[in-house]
Design a protein around this motif. Structure first.
Motif, PDB file in Angstrom:
ATOM      1  N   HIS A 169       0.853  -1.184   0.000  1.00  0.00           N
ATOM      2  CA  HIS A 169       0.000   0.000   0.000  1.00  0.00           C
ATOM      3  C   HIS A 169       0.891   1.238   0.000  1.00  0.00           C
ATOM      4  N   TYR A 171       0.988   5.507   0.514  1.00  0.00           N
ATOM      5  CA  TYR A 171       0.252   6.615   1.123  1.00  0.00           C
ATOM      6  C   TYR A 171       1.026   7.914   0.939  1.00  0.00           C
ATOM      7  N   ALA A 172       0.282   9.021   0.929  1.00  0.00           N
ATOM      8  CA  ALA A 172       0.876  10.362   0.886  1.00  0.00           C
ATOM      9  C   ALA A 172       0.216  11.212   1.950  1.00  0.00           C
ATOM     10  N   GLU A 174      -0.997  14.690   3.119  1.00  0.00           N
ATOM     11  CA  GLU A 174      -1.361  15.972   2.529  1.00  0.00           C
ATOM     12  C   GLU A 174      -1.360  17.066   3.581  1.00  0.00           C
ATOM     13  N   ILE A 180      -3.450   9.842   2.689  1.00  0.00           N
ATOM     14  CA  ILE A 180      -4.236   9.460   1.519  1.00  0.00           C
ATOM     15  C   ILE A 180      -3.656   8.205   0.868  1.00  0.00           C
ATOM     16  N   THR A 182      -2.661   6.127  -2.088  1.00  0.00           N
ATOM     17  CA  THR A 182      -2.290   6.546  -3.444  1.00  0.00           C
ATOM     18  C   THR A 182      -1.977   5.392  -4.389  1.00  0.00           C
ATOM     19  N   GLY A 183      -1.762   4.195  -3.881  1.00  0.00           N
ATOM     20  CA  GLY A 183      -1.410   3.110  -4.786  1.00  0.00           C
ATOM     21  C   GLY A 183      -1.338   1.766  -4.094  1.00  0.00           C
ATOM     22  N   VAL A 200      -8.245   4.481  -4.045  1.00  0.00           N
ATOM     23  CA  VAL A 200      -7.243   5.497  -4.384  1.00  0.00           C
ATOM     24  C   VAL A 200      -7.848   6.888  -4.219  1.00  0.00           C
ATOM     25  N   GLY A 201      -7.110   7.754  -3.496  1.00  0.00           N
ATOM     26  CA  GLY A 201      -7.564   9.113  -3.251  1.00  0.00           C
ATOM     27  C   GLY A 201      -8.359   9.284  -1.976  1.00  0.00           C
ATOM     28  N   SER A 203      -8.886   8.623   2.304  1.00  0.00           N
ATOM     29  CA  SER A 203      -8.046   8.593   3.509  1.00  0.00           C
ATOM     30  C   SER A 203      -7.963   7.187   4.059  1.00  0.00           C
ATOM     31  N   CYS A 224       5.901   9.299   7.507  1.00  0.00           N
ATOM     32  CA  CYS A 224       5.927  10.244   6.382  1.00  0.00           C
ATOM     33  C   CYS A 224       6.749  11.476   6.700  1.00  0.00           C
ATOM     34  N   HIS A 257       5.716  10.758   1.900  1.00  0.00           N
ATOM     35  CA  HIS A 257       5.233   9.571   1.200  1.00  0.00           C
ATOM     36  C   HIS A 257       5.773   8.318   1.883  1.00  0.00           C
TER      37      HIS A 257
END
Length: 662
Positions: A169, A171-172, A174, A180, A182-183, A200-201, A203, A224, A257
């Motif tokens: 998984h 995550y980013a 924000e 979030i 992300t992939g 995706v996108g 939380s 992160c 990230h």
């Protein structure tokens, strides 16, 4: 046409302005020329045909051409690697009036290629017509190499992630501190059984709502920001879509990230729990075996003591009339001996080795017979049967299996003081090799007896000890702690398995597994009771290492009319038999003796006279070497302590059968 000249003062002013403009231009040239000459980038101009009309000295460093060589070169034909890119460049100028960061590959003088990024625009004549193109070109070869390497690295990493058996998984973090999703990789879909594209996108709390109640999102946010990695062996998770145990490794991939690698270890944990359970079961089986060996030794010695007492009581009873005070006392003593003998039988039942008389049995018939008997005296218990019609037969001692069933019925009855339901179920089954091995049994066809009650149940710590001898939760007056221990031992002696499960307030279930004999029809067995003494005049060799047993048994046999020779060791018995084999009609042989035991003594005697008649006698039960000895030609077995009536019956039976064969 007459043109009037300007006044002298105006003329002088104009000249002065021109001089000032020239001076300004010279100053500007002086100021900017060093910048142009020293710039690492190429500043250039071309005409509308693409020929270079001006170029800065840096052209030599970047392309290998000198300024004089470069002037007049055609950009499309001599500079661009791909002329079509020059056409794209001009088209963009025409559409937008300028070009920014146009990337193309250019040729050096030596033929090598370099990457260039150009910003350019048209420049115009004084009358406003387009005169040509002017721009600045920068060498971005190293940047392109780095970008290419980075792209390749990203493709490699992506390939590794996609082919990884671990779920991934991404995550980013924000600006609003939202983590979030992300992939992901394909393994994540497979492991979790979910389509991650929908997440995706969103939380992390939206994707995995139950994680929002834990510290994990904050741990991920910290990764992160601070770049620290985190690993945990197990995360237990459950929501409406997903449940399981997971091993997780999380780390920062770039500022703000992170990646989370995970494995579903639900099955591994289950396997570990099963292995731990099997390990405990094996340890329990080994412990019970050790205790059983000790219990068997105690029971053997105790039976020898009881034999001495029982023998003396039998002789005294023969010398006293029924109804006399002495006779009544002796009868009471004999009843105490029987009670003590029952205790030793339970110990022997618990001990390794304890089958007395093995026959092919119909277990369903034995269950209904024993349960009906039990139910008649315990009407508050509601008995339910679920018996398989085609249940396989088993090779077992009928009395011992009857004892097992009654002990379990009584145990259930005591757990249901206000009454309840007792369910008995039988099935044919086949044991898994791993399960069988953990309990010291062989895999193969078995029958299963399941006895379930609706009683008060047991706590886990009690459940773990119920098969240990002398362990009881009952008052001293209500139990010895040998009932379930003897059940365990008897089942073990029959190469079977017994397990128990229980929950407080729910009840208990005992599962018995016995090796099946699918092709053997059952043999009905009814005990015969001897009512009169069977006497004789034959010659008997009595062999026992215990003096108290030897003397009392000799007197009992003498009272029955037999001629008796007593020997206190195996070696002495072989020597005596060698000298008097033709005179001896029967050998009563103890199994457990020092130096030369009963089995070895028997083999030596059989070499002297193959047709000898032997009655085995032991404080142990019929198992192990005693059973082997029966298979080798012994004619019977008698369990210590025995009464005079039992001895007379067994001796007479052996002698009469031998006479019939002669």
């Amino acid at each position: 046409m007459n043109i009037s000249a300007p006044p002298p003062d105006e003329f002088i002013r104009r000249i002065a302005d021109l001089e000032q403009q020239v001076k300004t231009l010279q100053e500007q040239e002086k100021r900017y020329l060093p910048i142009i000459e020293n710039s690492p980038d190429i500043l250039y101009r071309t005409d509308l045909e693409g020929k270079i009309t001006f170029i800065s000295p840096s052209v030599y460093k970047l392309s290998g051409y000198g300024v004089e060589e470069a002037i007049g070169m055609n950009m499309a034909q001599e500079v661009y690697l791909n002329p079509d890119e020059r056409q794209d460049f001009i088209k963009m100028l025409q559409e937008h009036g300028k070009v920014k960061n146009f990337t193309a590959q250019l040729k050096k003088k030596d033929g090598t290629i370099w990457w260039a990024s150009t910003n350019a625009h048209f420049y115009y004549t004084a009358s406003g017509e387009i005169e040509g193109v002017e721009g600045i070109t920068r060498d971005i070869t190293e940047i392109m190499k780095s970008a290419k390497a980075l792209a390749q690295s990203e493709r490699s990493v992506r390939s590794i992630i996609d082919s990884s058996p671990m779920g991934v998984h991404l995550y980013a973090l924000e600006g609003n501190n939202s983590l979030i999703f992300t992939g992901y990789n394909s393994a994540a879909d497979k492991i979790l059984g979910l389509s991650h594209r929908q997440f995706v996108g969103r939380s992390i709390e939206e994707v995995f709502p139950e994680l929002g109640e834990t510290e994990i999102p904050d741990i991920y946010r910290n990764i992160c920001v601070n770049g620290k990695s985190w690993q945990t062996e197990q995360i237990l998770y459950q929501d409406t879509n997903l449940s399981g145990a997971f091993e997780v490794y999380a780390f920062q991939t770039a500022p703000d990230h992170m990646a989370v690698f995970f494995l579903d270890i639900t099955q591994r944990k289950k396997d570990q729990q099963e292995r731990e359970l099997l390990r405990k079961q094996l340890l329990q089986a080994q412990k019970m075996e050790a205790i059983g060996t000790l219990a068997g030794g105690i029971a053997h010695d105790f039976n020898n003591l009881l034999m001495g007492i029982q023998g003396r009581v039998s002789l005294a009873l023969a010398d006293n009339q029924a109804g006399s005070t002495t006779y009544d006392h002796l009868i009471n003593i004999e009843s105490y001996i029987r009670s003590a003998s029952e205790l030793t039988k339970q110990l022997l039942g618990f001990a390794r080795g304890g089958k007395y008389e093995v026959k092919t049995l119909d277990v369903n018939h034995l269950i209904t017979e024993s349960a009906d008997l039990f139910g008649r005296t315990n009407k508050e218990i509601n008995i339910h049967y679920q018996l398989t019609d085609d249940l396989h037969s088993v090779e077992a001692d009928r009395q011992q299996l009857h004892q097992v069933l009654l002990n379990l019925y009584v145990n259930s009855w005591q757990a249901m003081p206000d009454g309840g339901k007792l369910s008995i179920r039988t099935t044919n089954t086949s044991l898994d090799p791993q399960f069988a091995s953990a309990h010291g049994a062989q895999s193969g066809p078995f029958i299963r007896i399941e006895i379930t009650d609706t009683g008060i149940g047991m706590e886990q710590d009690v459940l773990e000890k119920i098969f240990e001898p002398f362990f009881t939760t009952k008052e001293k007056s209500r139990g010895t702690g040998l009932g379930l221990a003897s059940v365990y031992g008897i089942i073990q002696n029959h190469h079977g398995i017994i397990t128990a499960k229980s929950s407080p307030g729910v009840g208990s279930t005992f599962d018995i597994y016995l090796p099946a004999s699918p092709n053997q029809p059952p043999i009905d067995s009814q005990e015969k009771k001897q009512t009169t003494l069977a006497e004789g005049t034959e010659s008997i060799l009595l062999v026992d290492d215990e003096e108290s047993v030897l003397s009392v048994c000799a007197e009992m046999l003498t009272m029955l009319g037999y001629r008796v020779a007593s020997v206190q060791s195996g070696i002495g018995a072989v020597d005596y038999y060698k000298a008097h084999a033709d005179e001896i009609d029967l050998v009563i042989l103890d199994m457990i003796m020092p130096d030369l035991d009963g089995f070895e003594t028997f083999l030596h005697m059989k070499k002297i006279k193959p047709s000898l008649t032997v009655l085995l006698s032991s404080g142990y039960s019929l198992d192990g070497k005693a059973a082997q000895l029966l298979a080798h030609g012994s004619h019977g077995f008698i369990q210590k302590p025995f009464r005079l009536e039992e001895l007379s019956d067994k001796v007479r039976h052996c002698l009469d059968n031998q006479s019939a064969l002669s």
